[in-house]
Write an enzyme that holds these catalytic residues in place. Structure first.
Site, PDB file in Angstrom:
ATOM      1  N   HIS A 251       0.431   3.523  -3.034  1.00 39.97           N
ATOM      2  CA  HIS A 251       0.486   2.475  -4.052  1.00 39.97           C
ATOM      3  C   HIS A 251       0.268   3.059  -5.449  1.00 39.97           C
ATOM      4  O   HIS A 251       1.051   2.832  -6.373  1.00 39.97           O
ATOM      5  CB  HIS A 251      -0.575   1.413  -3.734  1.00 39.97           C
ATOM      6  CG  HIS A 251      -0.646   0.326  -4.744  1.00 39.97           C
ATOM      7  ND1 HIS A 251      -1.494   0.388  -5.835  1.00 39.97           N
ATOM      8  CD2 HIS A 251       0.048  -0.831  -4.872  1.00 39.97           C
ATOM      9  CE1 HIS A 251      -1.322  -0.703  -6.558  1.00 39.97           C
ATOM     10  NE2 HIS A 251      -0.404  -1.456  -5.997  1.00 39.97           N
TER      11      HIS A 251
ATOM     12  N   ARG B  42      11.179  -4.408  -5.985  1.00 35.37           N
ATOM     13  CA  ARG B  42      10.256  -4.713  -4.874  1.00 35.37           C
ATOM     14  C   ARG B  42       9.619  -6.062  -5.181  1.00 35.37           C
ATOM     15  O   ARG B  42       8.714  -6.138  -6.010  1.00 35.37           O
ATOM     16  CB  ARG B  42       9.171  -3.652  -4.788  1.00 35.37           C
ATOM     17  CG  ARG B  42       9.632  -2.279  -4.318  1.00 35.37           C
ATOM     18  CD  ARG B  42       8.454  -1.312  -4.351  1.00 35.37           C
ATOM     19  NE  ARG B  42       8.685  -0.098  -3.605  1.00 35.37           N
ATOM     20  CZ  ARG B  42       8.973   1.077  -4.165  1.00 35.37           C
ATOM     21  NH1 ARG B  42       9.082   1.188  -5.471  1.00 35.37           N
ATOM     22  NH2 ARG B  42       9.128   2.157  -3.412  1.00 35.37           N
TER      23      ARG B  42
ATOM     24  N   ASP C 134       9.890   5.403   3.690  1.00 32.60           N
ATOM     25  CA  ASP C 134       9.605   5.021   5.072  1.00 32.60           C
ATOM     26  C   ASP C 134      10.395   5.875   6.053  1.00 32.60           C
ATOM     27  O   ASP C 134       9.899   6.220   7.121  1.00 32.60           O
ATOM     28  CB  ASP C 134       9.918   3.540   5.286  1.00 32.60           C
ATOM     29  CG  ASP C 134       8.756   2.673   4.820  1.00 32.60           C
ATOM     30  OD1 ASP C 134       7.616   2.979   5.182  1.00 32.60           O
ATOM     31  OD2 ASP C 134       8.995   1.714   4.067  1.00 32.60           O
TER      32      ASP C 134
ATOM     33  N   CYS D 227      16.818   4.676  -2.692  1.00 30.09           N
ATOM     34  CA  CYS D 227      15.807   4.145  -3.608  1.00 30.09           C
ATOM     35  C   CYS D 227      14.410   4.592  -3.235  1.00 30.09           C
ATOM     36  O   CYS D 227      13.433   4.128  -3.796  1.00 30.09           O
ATOM     37  CB  CYS D 227      15.899   2.630  -3.701  1.00 30.09           C
ATOM     38  SG  CYS D 227      15.608   1.835  -2.118  1.00 30.09           S
TER      39      CYS D 227
HETATM   40  C1  PEP Z   1      11.179   3.322   0.944  1.00 32.25           C
HETATM   41  O1  PEP Z   1      10.618   3.119   2.016  1.00 32.25           O
HETATM   42  O2  PEP Z   1      11.720   4.398   0.655  1.00 32.25           O
HETATM   43  C2  PEP Z   1      11.221   2.280  -0.081  1.00 32.25           C
HETATM   44  C3  PEP Z   1      11.908   2.459  -1.196  1.00 32.25           C
HETATM   45  O3  PEP Z   1      10.477   1.181   0.140  1.00 32.25           O
HETATM   46  P1  PEP Z   1       8.889   1.103  -0.078  1.00 32.25           P
HETATM   47  O4  PEP Z   1       8.461   2.354  -0.769  1.00 32.25           O
HETATM   48  O5  PEP Z   1       8.653  -0.106  -0.866  1.00 32.25           O
HETATM   49  O6  PEP Z   1       8.396   1.020   1.326  1.00 32.25           O
HETATM   50 MG    MG Z   2      10.144   1.089   2.576  1.00 38.28          MG
END
Ligand code: PEP
Ligand code: MG
Length: 875
Positions: free
Chosen positions: A455, A561, A768, A830
């Site tokens: 975060h 987001r 992720d 992204c």
């Molecule tokens: C990701 O998982 O790469 C993504 C952009 O989503 P988040 O970081 O919000 O999980």
């Molecule tokens: Mg993600």
């Protein structure tokens, strides 16, 4: 014929840097150009690789070649190694393919012993010089090759000076130097249990080994990781005839650049010391004179040097960083290389070289490191103060820039102190959405836990605020408002400085200079844009970030987001009510509160991005980031939902997840609570209809997160389409929208063909995808990855640079399968990799349509994308 591992300088050229290293290749090139270079030979990088293959041994074949070339070198130089009559002394210096200044080892004056030194004294008619060289050699060899601590030798020198009552090394005479040699050798024997090696051939081989070994020293490993230099490149070793800058007042040594490396100004810049060897300049024992002074001191030498400098720059078509030595009035060139430079200088030099007709725009685009642009966009430490500052700890370089301020431990304190005009650094174990306002006003953010996609890191990067995350050595006591680090306690209000570009933490105040975008920036970025194929979008959740990103040249939003839209003020309350609601009615009520916020923000985002696509990702809150922890917040929610505090506690307890990152988030929320997708679709479509009426060209793209199965995607898409089409029909307007998905679960990548058949776009969520491909928790991996680097299992953080072999393979395979199934599918990325230059290059290679990154990384991505295209064209 056996394999050739050793090359005379006269056998190489500048294009052989893979084999000879940068230094070796350039020494060869200067030799070829007839410049005054002390001759010698280069032991290739292949010999280094072989040394490691052979279990850190120089095998017989390579040893034989080294001695053979030593013989050739003796002939060329007309001197003999280990011969007291006419001794050849050498320097042994590292030289990797990419320059790694100061990271590896150098040994000077090698070839001396008790007999040779006497010969040298006689031959040069300068016994003080001979013994000065000898004591320097013992000192350096002991430190670099035998790992005896350098300061111990300096202590012996200081002691000697004190005994003599003098201040400067130059005030020590021949007898003093002889005495130092004696004392150094005694110190050596005492610590090593054996005599200092007197056979020059043994000295040479040990020195070569030491240079090979230094390829693997901790500081070289860290430097390589930061600069993405592969471990398997190895270093070359240069053995070069010594010339002596310490042989009297007509001698000296120095370093100079063809242009100013700090500003880019086109003027010879550098310094030199009379009667000294290279390490004196570096060590700062005496203050060197500016290079312009040489024009007065030795006009002929200066003239020759200035001519050579000019020739070298024209030859290499880039600013050169040169080392030279003057021996009894004769100039020698010891090294030339493309000089390291600040971001401002890099821009100015690239643009100037184009204007001077030396390079074209395409070449100029390659001349600035994308990552360097950070320095233009974020505050930096005052360089002089930084040099003197002590690093007291290290975390992850999570968000670039420099910050200096007073320590505070809560977001509230940060806000309060900032209101009073104080500069603060917010120190937290980890951050959560409720810290957002504190993060906004802080100069910098320092956390104990959390990796590069935690975060704190993601949010700080989005804001452009400096952040060092995951410094596990810090022990925070929130109650006492202090933390300990390296045995020292830091209290609230104490000054601290953090560097989000290196991860360094300083327990003192270091002044910062604000970001400064130089005049050439726009022109230069315009050149970059001409060449790139990838579009560059931004990850932005607020109209302010979107605006900033547009200024940096973003061509749309690749990731909004939506859960991040609830970080501020009262919004998080509504979000929490939604999460805590345990029945549809309460949830709908909470959603009704959320909707106007969303719609308003979407309208503002669409307006900012007029004519460019805006990808809105549906809610994906990792629950642990959003659940309330403070009693007062819990009480407020209870009141709002008209339930008891105990009941809220119960719900929180029931929502607790062991692994929230793999828990009830993303589209899983919508599968359980379809009303969330209904609300979000309504907000997006109504916002689009509203701004369209105002004449905004709106291109909404709805993105479903955390999909792993096409039926999951279809389930959510059906709700989206039903809701959207009804709203559009009711409004009697025409509005095109798209529905796509993130590819961030390996199963989605593996079934991409099926998903692509139903989706308009894929956007790779490589945060992720990395987490789940490696099975490394995004928030915790930082704690153990160091051991992986130390053991050479991974060379860099896969959350920073895309793992081409694993995660990259999933991207490439699924992109291909997706396009085969749906030719109209468009593809982007992204995850945080979207702003990392090497990952951007990868995205270019696999043919994605766009990358998306935080606003402050947009210029970096634009440049990296341009470089990838230019490199491909030239390959
Ligand atoms: C990701 O998982 O790469 C993504 C952009 O989503 P988040 O970081 O919000 O999980
Ligand atoms: Mg993600």
């Amino acid at each position: 014929m056996s394999h050739k591992y050793v090359y005379l300088f006269s056998e190489g050229n500048k294009d052989m840097r893979e084999l000879l290293g940068g230094k070796g290749a350039n020494l060869a090139e200067m030799t070829k150009a007839g410049m005054p270079v002390p001759q010698g030979f280069t032991i290739s990088t292949e010999a280094c690789t072989q040394y490691y293959k052979d279990g850190r041994k120089i095998n017989d074949e390579i040893q034989a070649q080294i001695y053979e070339y030593l013989g050739k070198m003796e002939e060329i130089c007309g001197k003999k190694f280990a011969d007291p009559e006419n001794p050849l002394l050498v320097s042994v210096r590292s030289g990797a393919r990419a320059s790694m200044p100061g990271m590896m080892d150098t040994i000077l004056n090698l070839g001396l012993n008790d007999v040779v030194v006497e010969g040298l004294a006689k031959f040069t008619n300068n016994p003080r010089f001979a013994y000065d060289s000898y004591r320097r050699f013992i000192q350096m060899f002991s430190d670099v090759v035998m790992e005896l601590p350098k300061p111990e030798f300096e202590k012996i020198i200081d002691q000697k000076k004190e005994e003599k009552g003098v201040k400067q090394d130059t005030e020590l005479d021949t007898e003093d130097m002889k005495d130092l040699v004696k004392r150094f050798k005694a110190f050596y024997k005492e610590n090593k249990g054996e005599d200092f090696p007197s056979d020059p051939k043994v000295q040479l081989m040990e020195a070569v080994k030491a240079v090979f070994r230094s390829w693997d020293n901790p500081r070289a490993n860290v430097y390589r990781r930061m600069n993405e230099i592969p471990y398997d490149w190895g270093t070359a070793v240069n053995v070069q005839a010594m010339v002596f800058g310490n042989s009297g007042d007509k001698s000296g040594t120095g370093v100079a650049f063809t242009r100013n490396p700090a500003t880019g100004e086109h003027k010879l810049f550098g310094e030199y010391l009379i009667n000294a060897q290279g390490e004196d300049v570096v060590a700062g024992v005496r203050t060197p004179s500016p290079i312009s002074q040489l024009e007065q001191d030795m006009p002929e030498v200066y003239k020759q040097f200035a001519e050579i400098a000019d020739r070298l720059e024209k030859h290499y078509k880039d600013m050169q960083d040169m080392e030279f030595t003057i021996e009894n009035g004769k100039l020698y060139m010891l090294q030339t290389r493309n000089g390291k430079r600040t971001a401002n200088a890099a821009l100015k030099i690239a643009v100037d070289l184009v204007h001077e007709g030396m390079i074209d725009e395409e070449e100029a685009v390659l001349r600035v490191e994308p990552q360097q642009l950070d320095a233009l966009l974020h505050p930096q430490f005052d360089a002089d103060t930084l040099k003197k500052a002590t690093v007291v700890g290290k975390g992850l370089a999570a968000s670039p820039g420099a910050a200096c301020g007073k320590i505070v431990f809560t977001a509230e304190d940060a806000k309060e102190w900032a209101k009073k005009g104080e500069k603060v650094v917010l120190v937290r174990r980890e951050t959560s959405p409720e810290d957002i306002e504190g993060m906004q006003v802080a100069e910098g953010i320092l956390t104990v836990r959390g990796g590069m996609t935690s975060h704190a890191a993601v949010v700080a990067r989005g804001m452009g605020t400096c952040c060092v995350s995951g410094c596990g050595e810090i022990n925070v006591d929130y109650d006492a408002k202090n933390f300990t680090l390296g045995g020292k306690t830091y209290n609230e209000g104490d000054y601290i400085s953090i560097d989000g570009s290196t991860g360094n933490i300083y327990g003192e105040a270091i002044p910062t200079a604000p970001a400064s975008i130089a005049g050439d920036f726009g022109l230069f970025m315009g050149w970059a844009d001409k060449y790139r194929k990838l579009k560059v979008r931004t990850n932005a959740d607020t109209p302010r970030d979107a605006h900033q990103a547009r200024e940096f040249g973003a061509e749309g939003i690749g990731l909004c987001r939506t859960e991040h839209m609830f970080f501020e003020g009262d919004r998080i309350k509504a979000m929490r009510e939604m999460i805590i609601a345990d029945n549809t009615e309460d949830r709908k009520k909470a959603l009704d509160k959320i909707m106007p916020y969303q719609q308003g923000d979407f309208e503002a985002l669409f307006e900012e991005m007029n004519g460019y696509p805006v990808t809105i990702r549906f809610l994906d809150p990792p629950l642990h980031e959003f659940l309330p922890t403070k009693e007062e917040d819990i009480a407020e929610i209870a009141k709002e939902l008209n339930v008891t505090v105990e009941k809220v506690h119960e719900v929180i307890e029931s929502l607790h997840e062991f692994n929230p990152m793999m828990g009830h988030r993303g589209c899983r929320l919508t599968v359980t609570y379809p009303e969330i997708a209904e609300m979000q679709t309504t907000a997006v479509i109504n916002a689009a209809i509203n701004v369209q009426k105002k004449g905004v060209n709106v291109i909404p793209q709805i993105m479903i997160p955390l999909v792993g199965e096409v039926k999951e995607f279809d389930f959510v898409k059906k709700i989206v389409v039903a809701t959207a089409d009804k709203l559009i029909a009711d409004a009697g307007v025409e509005l095109k929208y798209e529905v796509g998905t993130m590819i961030e679960i390996p199963r989605a990548a593996l079934t991409a063909d099926k998903i692509a058949a139903d989706a308009d776009f894929f956007c790779y969520g490589t945060n992720d995808l990395t987490q789940m491909t490696f099975g490394f928790s995004r928030d915790d991996a930082g704690k153990f990855l160091d051991a992986y680097y130390d053991n050479k299992i991974y060379e860099s953080d896969p959350f920073v640079h895309i793992d081409v072999d694993g995660v990259g393979r999933l991207v490439e395979m699924s992109a291909k399968a997706g396009r085969e199934a749906n030719a109209a599918l468009h593809l982007g990325i992204c995850g945080e990799h979207g702003g990392d230059p090497t990952s951007v290059e990868f995205c270019h290679k696999v043919g994605l349509d766009y990358v998306s990154c935080s606003p402050f990384r947009v210029p970096i991505a634009r440049l990296a994308a341009a470089q990838a295209a230019v490199k491909e064209k030239r390959a």
